[in-house]
Write an enzyme that holds these catalytic residues in place. Structure first.
Site, PDB file in Angstrom:
ATOM      1  N   LEU A   1       0.910  -1.026  -0.217  1.00  0.00           N
ATOM      2  CA  LEU A   1       0.034   0.097   0.085  1.00  0.00           C
ATOM      3  C   LEU A   1       0.949   1.271  -0.032  1.00  0.00           C
ATOM      4  O   LEU A   1       1.913   1.135   0.577  1.00  0.00           O
ATOM      5  CB  LEU A   1      -0.900  -0.044   1.224  1.00  0.00           C
ATOM      6  CG  LEU A   1      -1.629  -1.012   1.375  1.00  0.00           C
ATOM      7  CD1 LEU A   1      -2.649  -1.177   2.614  1.00  0.00           C
ATOM      8  CD2 LEU A   1      -2.890  -0.896   0.208  1.00  0.00           C
ATOM      9  N   ASP A   2       0.592   2.239  -0.709  1.00  0.00           N
ATOM     10  CA  ASP A   2       1.491   3.570  -0.700  1.00  0.00           C
ATOM     11  C   ASP A   2       1.575   3.948   0.798  1.00  0.00           C
ATOM     12  O   ASP A   2       0.687   3.973   1.650  1.00  0.00           O
ATOM     13  CB  ASP A   2       0.593   4.642  -1.619  1.00  0.00           C
ATOM     14  CG  ASP A   2       0.616   4.043  -3.052  1.00  0.00           C
ATOM     15  OD1 ASP A   2       1.267   3.191  -3.228  1.00  0.00           O
ATOM     16  OD2 ASP A   2      -0.488   4.600  -3.772  1.00  0.00           O
ATOM     17  N   LYS A   3       2.431   4.983   0.943  1.00  0.00           N
ATOM     18  CA  LYS A   3       2.706   5.408   2.296  1.00  0.00           C
ATOM     19  C   LYS A   3       1.577   6.195   2.739  1.00  0.00           C
ATOM     20  O   LYS A   3       1.334   6.087   3.973  1.00  0.00           O
ATOM     21  CB  LYS A   3       3.770   6.420   2.075  1.00  0.00           C
ATOM     22  CG  LYS A   3       4.362   7.009   3.230  1.00  0.00           C
ATOM     23  CD  LYS A   3       5.724   7.877   3.124  1.00  0.00           C
ATOM     24  CE  LYS A   3       6.018   8.703   4.220  1.00  0.00           C
ATOM     25  NZ  LYS A   3       5.839  10.077   3.708  1.00  0.00           N
TER      26      LYS A   3
END
Ligand code: URA
Length: 244
Positions: free
Chosen positions: A111-113
């Site tokens: 998952l993106d930051k």
């Protein structure tokens, strides 16, 4: 009379203990030589002692140990940490797995930051591979808060397979506007996809001229994000929870 045959692979005592306890192999060796470990009631100081995890009873400092070849956890990922095993600049999702043995664990996908929500973490490499395989089309659902409402035509473009500039358009997805969750001038959409392309959800909305301002994964395979699991918390789950 039936003979009980164990098919479990024999393991060295130090390898076994470093698998089940949150200690390195070197730390475990020290523990063993300090006479803190018993095998079937007898103190064992040989780090290379070969044991059968399915039948032998191993105690460390009087506490029984439990061998689980595969372990599965769900983390409610908060924004601000990266999906990686280690990082020089930012906290990682692994930093949230307090008080468990994380040595052989890895996140399944990323998952993106700035993305929050459901992240599966396991040491089951085969399951991880299967869940991420483009051939398996495992479902992932996201709650996206976006800055522009979509027209029926734009929703249809996403539903039929939108072009986001890759070699091929995306596979058909399921999108639903959730007006009851609209807030702060943003519009809430549930989006279910069966692929895992780079920044896929953000790029799908961008392709129809809308920007994702907040993204939360709410389900993955048969798992759904449990409302009682606070951001930054994790819980142990079973293989059945994942496969349904
Ligand atoms: N799609 C995105 O754009 N970001 C994520 O973190 C996951 C899916």
């Amino acid at each position: 009379m039936y003979a009980i045959i164990s098919f479990m692979k024999k393991l060295r005592l130090d390898k076994y203990l470093s698998d089940v306890l949150p200690y390195s192999r070197a730390e475990v060796k020290k523990i063993i030589t300090k006479e803190s470990v018993t095998v079937n009631g007898v103190i064992e100081t040989d780090c290379g002692y070969k044991l059968d995890p399915s039948t032998d009873k191993i105690l460390c400092d009087g506490e029984e140990t439990v061998y689980e070849p595969f372990r599965y956890y769900v983390l409610n990922k908060p924004a601000g940490c990266v999906t990686a095993l280690s990082d020089d600049r930012f906290p990682t999702v692994m930093d949230y797995l307090k008080d468990i043995n994380t040595k052989d664990l890895s996140p399944v996908g990323r998952l993106d930051k700035d993305t929050e929500g459901l992240l599966l973490i396991t040491n089951d490499g085969k399951l991880s591979h299967d869940l991420l395989s483009p051939k398996k089309h495992v479902k992932k659902t996201y709650l996206a808060l976006v800055d522009r409402i979509l027209s029926a035509k734009e929703e249809e473009m996403i539903e039929t397979g939108i072009d986001i500039g890759d070699d091929k358009p995306c596979l058909p997805a399921v999108i639903e506007h959730l007006p009851s969750l609209d807030k702060d001038g943003l519009f809430a959409y549930s989006l279910t996809i069966t692929e895992g392309r780079y920044h896929q959800v953000k790029r799908m909305f961008e392709a129809v001229g809308s920007n994702v301002k907040k993204l939360t994964r709410t389900s993955f395979a048969a798992l759904t994000l449990d409302d009682s699991l606070e951001k930054g918390s994790f819980k142990k789950i079973s293989l059945n929870d994942i496969l349904g």
